[in-house]
Design a protein around this motif. Structure first.
Motif, PDB file in Angstrom:
ATOM      1  N   PHE A  93       0.844  -1.186   0.000  1.00 27.17           N
ATOM      2  CA  PHE A  93       0.000   0.000   0.000  1.00 27.17           C
ATOM      3  C   PHE A  93       0.888   1.247   0.000  1.00 27.17           C
ATOM      4  N   TYR A  94       0.559   2.152  -0.915  1.00 31.13           N
ATOM      5  CA  TYR A  94       1.330   3.381  -1.077  1.00 31.13           C
ATOM      6  C   TYR A  94       0.445   4.594  -0.793  1.00 31.13           C
ATOM      7  N   CYS A  95       1.014   5.538  -0.106  1.00 31.87           N
ATOM      8  CA  CYS A  95       0.350   6.814   0.130  1.00 31.87           C
ATOM      9  C   CYS A  95       0.753   7.798  -0.967  1.00 31.87           C
ATOM     10  N   GLN A  96      -0.185   8.600  -1.400  1.00 31.05           N
ATOM     11  CA  GLN A  96       0.103   9.635  -2.398  1.00 31.05           C
ATOM     12  C   GLN A  96      -0.465  10.965  -1.925  1.00 31.05           C
ATOM     13  N   ALA A  97       0.265  12.028  -2.192  1.00 35.52           N
ATOM     14  CA  ALA A  97      -0.231  13.371  -1.889  1.00 35.52           C
ATOM     15  C   ALA A  97      -0.084  14.265  -3.114  1.00 35.52           C
ATOM     16  N   LEU A  98      -1.125  15.015  -3.424  1.00 35.68           N
ATOM     17  CA  LEU A  98      -1.082  16.058  -4.453  1.00 35.68           C
ATOM     18  C   LEU A  98      -1.073  17.378  -3.704  1.00 35.68           C
ATOM     19  N   LEU A  99      -0.001  18.119  -3.817  1.00 33.33           N
ATOM     20  CA  LEU A  99       0.143  19.277  -2.950  1.00 33.33           C
ATOM     21  C   LEU A  99       0.820  20.445  -3.648  1.00 33.33           C
ATOM     22  N   ARG A 100       0.714  21.589  -3.016  1.00 28.70           N
ATOM     23  CA  ARG A 100       1.395  22.801  -3.447  1.00 28.70           C
ATOM     24  C   ARG A 100       2.497  23.101  -2.444  1.00 28.70           C
ATOM     25  N   GLU A 101       3.666  23.425  -2.948  1.00 31.02           N
ATOM     26  CA  GLU A 101       4.794  23.710  -2.071  1.00 31.02           C
ATOM     27  C   GLU A 101       4.898  25.197  -1.725  1.00 31.02           C
ATOM     28  N   ASN A 102       4.170  26.015  -2.504  1.00 28.25           N
ATOM     29  CA  ASN A 102       4.170  27.454  -2.244  1.00 28.25           C
ATOM     30  C   ASN A 102       2.891  28.048  -2.798  1.00 28.25           C
ATOM     31  N   ALA A 103       2.818  29.365  -2.852  1.00 27.44           N
ATOM     32  CA  ALA A 103       1.568  30.033  -3.245  1.00 27.44           C
ATOM     33  C   ALA A 103       1.269  29.925  -4.740  1.00 27.44           C
ATOM     34  N   SER A 104       2.187  29.407  -5.531  1.00 26.35           N
ATOM     35  CA  SER A 104       1.884  29.223  -6.951  1.00 26.35           C
ATOM     36  C   SER A 104       0.848  28.110  -7.109  1.00 26.35           C
ATOM     37  N   GLN A 105       0.288  27.996  -8.300  1.00 27.51           N
ATOM     38  CA  GLN A 105      -0.758  27.006  -8.544  1.00 27.51           C
ATOM     39  C   GLN A 105      -0.209  25.633  -8.936  1.00 27.51           C
TER      40      GLN A 105
END
Length: 121
Positions: A93-105
């Motif tokens: 089982f793998y965890c995945q995250a879709l994220l922003r590292e800063n204020a850009s889109q």
């Protein structure tokens, strides 16, 4: 850089329960979606469940009614409670995250290292 650290895998008998957790840390501005995938031997990686930052969830048909995904936004952590486990749930089982590292889109995709779940019959 962002790290996803999973924990909670292991060996369980058919019909048993296990809980997984995945904590994200590092350069995180916001997390759009967190999800769990799994990959069984000889098979492709598949989506198990996902949860958006507004709490919207999505499940694979094969786990509906048995697995529950939840999220603690303050801790950047996602959980997967797995009940009524079956031998066919055996996988990494793998965890995945879709994220922003800063204020850009721009959105980045990160994966955890994987945790083994084995269900014995």
């Amino acid at each position: 850089q962002v790290q996803l650290v999973e924990s909670g895998g292991g060996l369980v008998q058919s019909g048993g329960s296990l809980g997984l957790s995945c904590a994200a840390s590092g350069s995180i501005f916001s997390i759009n979606r967190m999800a769990w995938y799994r990959q069984a031997p000889g098979k492709e990686r598949e989506l198990v469940a996902s949860i958006d930052n507004d709490g919207t969830t999505n499940y694979a048909d094969s786990v509906k009614g048995r697995f529950t995904i939840s999220r603690d936004n303050a801790k950047n952590t996602v959980y997967l409670q797995m009940n009524s486990l079956k031998p066919e749930d055996t996988a990494i089982f793998y965890c995945q995250a879709l994220l922003r590292e800063n204020a850009s889109q721009r959105v980045y995709r990160y994966w955890g290292q994987g945790t083994q779940v084995t269900v014995s019959s």
